[in-house]
Scaffold this motif. Structure first.
Motif, PDB file in Angstrom:
ATOM      1  N   GLN A  62       0.858  -1.285   0.147  1.00  0.00           N
ATOM      2  CA  GLN A  62       0.009  -0.152  -0.028  1.00  0.00           C
ATOM      3  C   GLN A  62       0.846   1.333  -0.052  1.00  0.00           C
ATOM      4  OE1 GLN A  62      -4.197  -1.436   2.109  1.00  0.00           O
ATOM      5  NE2 GLN A  62      -3.119   0.017   3.114  1.00  0.00           N
ATOM      6  N   ILE A  63       0.430   2.196  -0.711  1.00  0.00           N
ATOM      7  CA  ILE A  63       1.213   3.698  -0.650  1.00  0.00           C
ATOM      8  C   ILE A  63       0.161   4.636  -0.136  1.00  0.00           C
ATOM      9  CG2 ILE A  63       2.208   5.442  -2.192  1.00  0.00           C
ATOM     10  CD1 ILE A  63       2.947   3.659  -4.261  1.00  0.00           C
ATOM     11  N   HIS A  64       0.761   5.424   0.677  1.00  0.00           N
ATOM     12  CA  HIS A  64      -0.114   6.462   1.624  1.00  0.00           C
ATOM     13  C   HIS A  64       0.354   7.612   1.370  1.00  0.00           C
ATOM     14  CE1 HIS A  64       0.321   2.352   3.467  1.00  0.00           C
ATOM     15  NE2 HIS A  64      -1.036   2.390   3.817  1.00  0.00           N
ATOM     16  N   ASP A  65      -0.506   8.602   0.902  1.00  0.00           N
ATOM     17  CA  ASP A  65       0.079   9.781   0.529  1.00  0.00           C
ATOM     18  C   ASP A  65       0.530  10.688   1.654  1.00  0.00           C
ATOM     19  OD1 ASP A  65      -0.428  12.929  -0.449  1.00  0.00           O
ATOM     20  OD2 ASP A  65      -0.083  11.703  -2.119  1.00  0.00           O
ATOM     21  N   ALA A  66       1.591  11.313   1.271  1.00  0.00           N
ATOM     22  CA  ALA A  66       2.321  12.316   2.375  1.00  0.00           C
ATOM     23  C   ALA A  66       1.374  13.080   3.008  1.00  0.00           C
ATOM     24  CB  ALA A  66       3.548  12.801   2.099  1.00  0.00           C
ATOM     25  N   SER A  67       0.506  13.856   2.288  1.00  0.00           N
ATOM     26  CA  SER A  67      -0.493  14.790   2.796  1.00  0.00           C
ATOM     27  C   SER A  67      -1.238  14.117   3.875  1.00  0.00           C
ATOM     28  CB  SER A  67      -1.322  15.192   1.539  1.00  0.00           C
ATOM     29  OG  SER A  67      -2.314  14.071   1.008  1.00  0.00           O
ATOM     30  N   GLN A  68      -1.419  12.986   3.904  1.00  0.00           N
ATOM     31  CA  GLN A  68      -2.174  12.390   5.145  1.00  0.00           C
ATOM     32  C   GLN A  68      -1.664  12.499   6.655  1.00  0.00           C
ATOM     33  OE1 GLN A  68      -5.738  10.942   4.307  1.00  0.00           O
ATOM     34  NE2 GLN A  68      -4.983  12.462   2.737  1.00  0.00           N
ATOM     35  N   PHE A  69      -0.120  12.757   6.688  1.00  0.00           N
ATOM     36  CA  PHE A  69       0.527  12.752   7.931  1.00  0.00           C
ATOM     37  C   PHE A  69       0.738  14.249   8.331  1.00  0.00           C
ATOM     38  CE2 PHE A  69       1.043   8.971   5.600  1.00  0.00           C
ATOM     39  CZ  PHE A  69       0.910   7.924   6.515  1.00  0.00           C
ATOM     40  N   GLY A  70      -0.124  15.067   7.781  1.00  0.00           N
ATOM     41  CA  GLY A  70       0.009  16.656   8.286  1.00  0.00           C
ATOM     42  C   GLY A  70      -0.097  16.815  10.004  1.00  0.00           C
ATOM     43  N   ALA A  71      -0.533  16.064  10.571  1.00  0.00           N
ATOM     44  CA  ALA A  71      -0.659  16.088  11.956  1.00  0.00           C
ATOM     45  C   ALA A  71       0.705  15.762  12.782  1.00  0.00           C
ATOM     46  CB  ALA A  71      -1.928  15.198  12.551  1.00  0.00           C
ATOM     47  N   LEU A  72       1.459  15.170  11.877  1.00  0.00           N
ATOM     48  CA  LEU A  72       2.982  14.955  12.549  1.00  0.00           C
ATOM     49  C   LEU A  72       3.760  16.205  12.844  1.00  0.00           C
ATOM     50  CD1 LEU A  72       3.946  11.468  10.827  1.00  0.00           C
ATOM     51  CD2 LEU A  72       2.724  11.826  13.098  1.00  0.00           C
ATOM     52  N   SER A  73       4.436  16.420  13.995  1.00  0.00           N
ATOM     53  CA  SER A  73       5.099  17.492  14.224  1.00  0.00           C
ATOM     54  C   SER A  73       6.603  17.509  13.488  1.00  0.00           C
ATOM     55  CB  SER A  73       5.401  17.575  15.867  1.00  0.00           C
ATOM     56  OG  SER A  73       6.085  16.603  16.238  1.00  0.00           O
TER      57      SER A  73
END
Length: 257
Positions: A62-73
């Motif tokens: 599975q590839i998960h788009d980086a935009s989905q991890f905006g909550a990470l600091s």
């Protein structure tokens, strides 16, 4: 190291201590949980899939788009992920998976996912788990109209993921047995894509299939500060772990005390 006309030299440990003044503020490290796609954190996906019962060899990526991890600091250690059953429960296991899990960062997009597994992997492809996981569900209610993420896959080697470096890839190579399982999946979402192959855990090619809605657990990177007149070294920490401080006074030798 030297680059074109630029030279950076080591700074002595004593100077570093003298230069950094102030008081330590320590915090307990807290895990961050991210659901991909983000829009399905409290909503059931628009599809479902059920594994075959009995022995099976499969591989999926599975590839998960980086935009989905905006909550990470910032760059964070991925320590586990989890799937959930569909809200309309089908099969609940138990099922035993002997599997290898690889994680990497890739420039390949979700919409550009390749049916050749290797073409999707990043140069930092890392084996994060090699063992057996027993998978079953309690079919417990989650937020909204969802069920809880209780198909859990912990890593033995945390993976440092930086969303700024690209999209996140998970590659699962599975030898399974036991009862069937039903998963919550999603179709047509640009945040996540999946390649699947049945018959071999080391298959080189597969077909495009609906991906599993996935929950990720991240631990933040360790932050260390130093204060001098007297030396006080502080770091963010987790309960029930042992930490060791090391130092060296000669930056030209890789010898630590």
């Amino acid at each position: 190291k030297e680059t074109k006309g630029t030279k950076v030299r080591g700074v002595s440990f004593a100077f570093l201590l003298a230069a950094i003044l102030g008081s330590c503020v320590t915090t307990e490290l807290r895990a961050q949980v991210v659901v991909v796609p983000n829009s399905l954190a409290t909503n059931d996906g628009n599809g479902s899939s059920t594994s075959t019962p009995g022995p099976a060899s499969v591989r999926w990526l599975q590839i998960h788009d980086a935009s989905q991890f905006g909550a990470l600091s910032g760059p964070s250690f991925l320590t586990q992920f989890a799937y959930r059953p569909d809200r309309i429960l089908g099969e609940s296991g138990p099922r035993s998976w002997t599997l290898r899990i690889y994680a990497s960062t890739t420039s390949r997009s979700v919409t550009g996912i390749s049916t050749t597994f290797a073409a999707n992997l990043g140069t930092n492809n890392t084996l994060v788990f090699d063992g057996t996981v027993n998978v079953t569900t309690g079919n417990l209610p989650g937020p909204g109209d969802t069920r809880q993420f209780d198909y859990v896959f912990p890593f033995t080697t945390p993976f440092l993921y930086d969303p700024a470096a690209g999209n996140l890839v998970l590659d699962l190579q599975i030898e399974a047995s036991g009862s069937a399982l039903t998963f919550d999946t999603v179709s047509g979402d640009p945040a996540i894509g999946r390649v699947f192959s049945f018959g071999s855990s080391t298959a080189t090619t597969g077909i495009i299939q609906n991906p599993h809605v996935t929950q990720f657990t991240f631990e933040p990177m360790l932050l260390v500060t130093i204060r001098a007149s007297q030396v006080e070294v502080c770091w963010n920490s987790k309960s029930n772990l042992t930490y060791q401080v090391q130092y060296r006074s000669d930056l030209t030798r890789n010898v630590w005390t």
